[in-house]
Design a protein around this motif. Structure first.
Motif, short mmCIF file in Angstrom:
data_model
loop_
_atom_site.label_atom_id
_atom_site.label_comp_id
_atom_site.label_asym_id
_atom_site.label_seq_id
_atom_site.Cartn_x
_atom_site.Cartn_y
_atom_site.Cartn_z
N PHE A 1 0.82 -1.21 0.00
CA PHE A 1 0.00 0.00 0.00
C PHE A 1 0.86 1.27 0.00
CE2 PHE A 1 -3.24 -3.00 1.54
CZ PHE A 1 -4.29 -2.65 0.69
N LYS A 2 2.18 1.10 0.10
CA LYS A 2 3.07 2.24 -0.02
C LYS A 2 3.29 2.63 -1.48
CE LYS A 2 5.68 0.93 4.13
NZ LYS A 2 7.00 0.47 4.64
N VAL A 3 2.88 1.73 -2.38
CA VAL A 3 3.07 1.95 -3.81
C VAL A 3 1.82 2.64 -4.38
CG1 VAL A 3 3.61 0.89 -6.03
CG2 VAL A 3 4.50 -0.12 -3.92
N LYS A 4 2.00 3.88 -4.79
CA LYS A 4 0.86 4.71 -5.21
C LYS A 4 0.03 4.07 -6.32
CE LYS A 4 -0.17 9.24 -7.24
NZ LYS A 4 0.42 10.49 -7.78
N SER A 5 0.69 3.54 -7.34
CA SER A 5 -0.05 2.97 -8.47
C SER A 5 -0.87 1.75 -8.07
CB SER A 5 0.91 2.57 -9.60
OG SER A 5 1.29 3.70 -10.35
N LEU A 6 -0.32 0.94 -7.16
CA LEU A 6 -1.09 -0.22 -6.70
C LEU A 6 -2.33 0.22 -5.93
CD1 LEU A 6 1.45 -2.97 -5.52
CD2 LEU A 6 -0.25 -3.13 -7.35
N VAL A 7 -2.19 1.24 -5.10
CA VAL A 7 -3.34 1.76 -4.35
C VAL A 7 -4.41 2.25 -5.33
CG1 VAL A 7 -4.15 3.55 -2.76
CG2 VAL A 7 -1.99 2.36 -2.31
N LEU A 8 -3.99 2.94 -6.38
CA LEU A 8 -4.94 3.42 -7.39
C LEU A 8 -5.58 2.25 -8.13
CD1 LEU A 8 -2.97 6.48 -8.87
CD2 LEU A 8 -4.80 6.51 -7.17
N CYS A 9 -4.78 1.22 -8.42
CA CYS A 9 -5.33 0.01 -9.07
C CYS A 9 -6.41 -0.62 -8.21
CB CYS A 9 -4.22 -1.01 -9.31
SG CYS A 9 -3.11 -0.65 -10.68
N TYR A 10 -6.17 -0.67 -6.90
CA TYR A 10 -7.13 -1.30 -5.99
C TYR A 10 -8.40 -0.45 -5.85
CZ TYR A 10 -3.27 -4.42 -4.78
OH TYR A 10 -2.26 -5.35 -4.83
N LEU A 11 -8.27 0.85 -5.97
CA LEU A 11 -9.45 1.71 -5.96
C LEU A 11 -10.33 1.45 -7.18
CD1 LEU A 11 -7.98 5.12 -4.71
CD2 LEU A 11 -9.54 3.61 -3.46
N VAL A 12 -9.68 1.23 -8.33
CA VAL A 12 -10.43 0.86 -9.55
C VAL A 12 -11.01 -0.55 -9.39
CG1 VAL A 12 -10.28 0.48 -12.04
CG2 VAL A 12 -9.03 2.37 -10.99
N ASP A 13 -10.22 -1.45 -8.83
CA ASP A 13 -10.63 -2.84 -8.58
C ASP A 13 -11.98 -2.93 -7.88
OD1 ASP A 13 -9.42 -5.14 -9.40
OD2 ASP A 13 -7.83 -5.08 -7.93
N ILE A 14 -12.13 -2.14 -6.82
CA ILE A 14 -13.34 -2.25 -5.99
C ILE A 14 -14.58 -1.85 -6.77
CG2 ILE A 14 -13.44 0.08 -4.97
CD1 ILE A 14 -13.83 -1.35 -2.24
N MET A 15 -14.37 -1.07 -7.84
CA MET A 15 -15.51 -0.58 -8.63
C MET A 15 -16.12 -1.66 -9.53
SD MET A 15 -13.96 3.07 -9.85
CE MET A 15 -13.30 4.25 -8.66
N PHE A 16 -15.30 -2.64 -9.96
CA PHE A 16 -15.75 -3.61 -10.96
C PHE A 16 -16.98 -4.40 -10.49
CE2 PHE A 16 -11.23 -3.78 -12.81
CZ PHE A 16 -11.55 -2.85 -13.78
N LEU A 17 -16.77 -5.25 -9.48
CA LEU A 17 -17.89 -6.10 -9.04
C LEU A 17 -18.89 -5.31 -8.20
CD1 LEU A 17 -16.31 -9.58 -8.25
CD2 LEU A 17 -17.34 -8.73 -10.34
N MET A 18 -18.46 -4.21 -7.60
CA MET A 18 -19.41 -3.36 -6.88
C MET A 18 -20.46 -2.84 -7.86
SD MET A 18 -18.63 0.03 -4.62
CE MET A 18 -19.94 0.92 -3.78
N SER A 19 -20.01 -2.36 -9.02
CA SER A 19 -20.96 -1.83 -10.02
C SER A 19 -21.79 -2.95 -10.63
CB SER A 19 -20.20 -1.07 -11.12
OG SER A 19 -19.29 -1.92 -11.79
N LEU A 20 -21.16 -4.14 -10.86
CA LEU A 20 -21.90 -5.27 -11.44
C LEU A 20 -23.01 -5.74 -10.52
CD1 LEU A 20 -21.69 -7.13 -14.04
CD2 LEU A 20 -20.50 -8.75 -12.56
N MET A 21 -22.66 -5.94 -9.24
CA MET A 21 -23.65 -6.41 -8.26
C MET A 21 -24.72 -5.35 -8.01
SD MET A 21 -22.73 -9.50 -7.08
CE MET A 21 -22.92 -9.82 -5.33
N CYS A 22 -24.30 -4.10 -7.96
CA CYS A 22 -25.25 -3.00 -7.75
C CYS A 22 -26.25 -2.94 -8.90
CB CYS A 22 -24.48 -1.68 -7.65
SG CYS A 22 -25.51 -0.23 -7.38
N MET A 23 -25.73 -3.05 -10.14
CA MET A 23 -26.60 -2.97 -11.32
C MET A 23 -27.63 -4.09 -11.33
SD MET A 23 -27.41 -4.15 -14.57
CE MET A 23 -26.06 -5.09 -15.26
N TYR A 24 -27.18 -5.35 -11.10
CA TYR A 24 -28.11 -6.48 -11.18
C TYR A 24 -29.10 -6.50 -10.02
CZ TYR A 24 -26.40 -8.71 -15.38
OH TYR A 24 -26.11 -8.98 -16.69
#
Length: 403
Positions: free
Chosen positions: A212-235
């Motif tokens: 989590f000290k690596v900025k790009s990985l933290v940003l990747c994980y922020l995008v990560d959480i959106m994928f299935l969150m949006s899929l489950m929310c939509m359905y």
């Protein structure tokens, strides 16, 4: 299967199909109760806010489990942990169907989620270790397709079984499926006879924390959480909307709508070709834009045919985006690729757990379009974050090497 046989192209293809199937059926468990939320609410005389936990609790405990099983497989082997997990899943899954108490069901769904976590993060690491470089993206694409398709197939399976039998049989039948899958993995996946790490699970989890000290990985994980969150929310929101007074579709018709989402999921298989033609960042950003725009449009239009088409386009956008992000995370992770991918799975499925809760909370405002609009704008934020990931990518790869 001997090492010499593994090098045969047809054996790699068989291994890919086994991993695809296993990812599909294991992750289907997460989505089994989404179509049953309203049924559980009525059957057990509880609010939808309580019934939705039969879905969310699975995802949350799945995410927690992912923190520990990756390091365990470092010590004891990828295949061994996957097989033990599937054996336990085979036992626990039918037990869920034996209870007619919502709180026992929620508790056992938590146990299910914790056990199911033995497969997904380890399968991703297994691919990086057991497949040649020219097949890794291809096989990862198939595995991700299985994961995403599970979001549709799991809902279709439980809807179909409940329609002809009862909700309990969903878990009985899935228990049998897991038994068959266990034998497939034992028989057809080669053992990973690679040097094992001697560090403890706690040391490995602490190492994950340093990522989590690596900025790009933290940003990747922020995008990560959106994928299935949006899929489950939509359905979740779509199920309530299509069955409501404005549209009034019956359970059979809603089942068909969910099944059509598989068309969108199949676009995950094209992500490897798209990455080869363009690059991971362009494909990631394009997929997020497609998903965001279609989701916002879902909140605006009222024609049922257009809604169904947009739902498929949205799923396609998500499907295209996942593999490129996994590739980016593994490249940034470098020597800590296994830990980085384990965290990816944790965060991805935290999003899956939050999605239904998010949808129900927004629907309780009385504004049916709100889940689509809010989640659509969150995905636009994901596009912006992806641009920042691209900007700091090279610097982040060097930083992980120094950890």
């Amino acid at each position: 299967m001997s090492e010499s046989k593994i090098n045969n192209s047809s054996n790699y293809s068989l291994m890919t199909l086994i991993l695809f199937w296993s990812g599909l059926v294991v992750m289907s468990s997460m989505y089994l109760t989404i179509p049953l939320i309203s049924l559980f609410s009525t059957l057990f005389n509880v609010s939808s806010n309580v019934a939705v936990w039969t879905s969310s609790i699975f995802a949350i405990f799945f995410a927690i489990g992912c923190l520990f099983y990756g390091p365990l497989s470092d010590r004891y082997g990828r295949k061994k942990v996957m097989v033990i997990g599937l054996c336990l899943l085979t036992i626990v899954t039918p037990i869920v169907g034996l209870f007619n108490n919502i709180y026992w069901i929620i508790t056992l769904r938590a146990v299910q989620g914790a056990i199911a976590a033995t497969f997904s993060p380890i399968a991703l690491i297994y691919i990086t270790e057991m497949f040649p470089d020219n097949r890794k993206v291809h096989t990862t694409g198939f595995l991700v397709t299985g994961f995403l398709m599970a979001g549709i197939v799991g809902q279709v399976i439980s809807s179909l079984i409940n329609q002809y039998f009862s909700w309990n049989y969903t878990f009985y039948i899935m228990g049998l499926v897991y038994l068959i899958t266990t034998f497939m993995i034992i028989t057809f996946l080669p053992k990973d006879n690679l040097p094992r790490f001697k560090r403890s699970v706690l040391e490995a989890v602490n190492k994950m924390g340093s990522l989590f000290k690596v900025k790009s990985l933290v940003l990747c994980y922020l995008v990560d959480i959106m994928f299935l969150m949006s899929l489950m929310c939509m359905y979740t929101a779509l199920g309530y909307y299509l069955s409501g007074p404005n549209i009034g579709l019956n359970s059979q018709q809603i089942l068909y709508v969910r099944a059509l989402g598989i068309i969108g999921i199949l676009f995950a298989l094209t992500s490897g070709l798209l990455v080869n033609k363009f690059d991971v960042f362009r494909v990631l950003i394009a997929g997020l834009i497609i998903a965001a725009v279609s989701l916002i449009m879902l909140g605006i239009v009222s024609n049922v045919v257009v809604i169904i088409i947009l739902s498929v386009i949205f799923v396609a956008g998500i499907a295209i985006s996942v593999s490129p992000l996994i590739s980016i995370i593994s490249q940034i992770g470098g020597k800590e690729c296994g830990s980085a991918l384990s965290l990816h799975t944790v965060i991805l499925f935290i999003g899956a757990g939050l999605g239904p809760i998010f949808a129900i909370s927004l629907l309780n405002t009385g504004i049916e379009s709100l889940p689509y609009l809010v989640m659509g704008f969150i995905l636009i934020l994901g596009v912006i974050l992806s641009l920042f990931i691209k900007k700091s990518f090279d610097e982040s790869v060097l930083k992980v090497k120094s950890l």
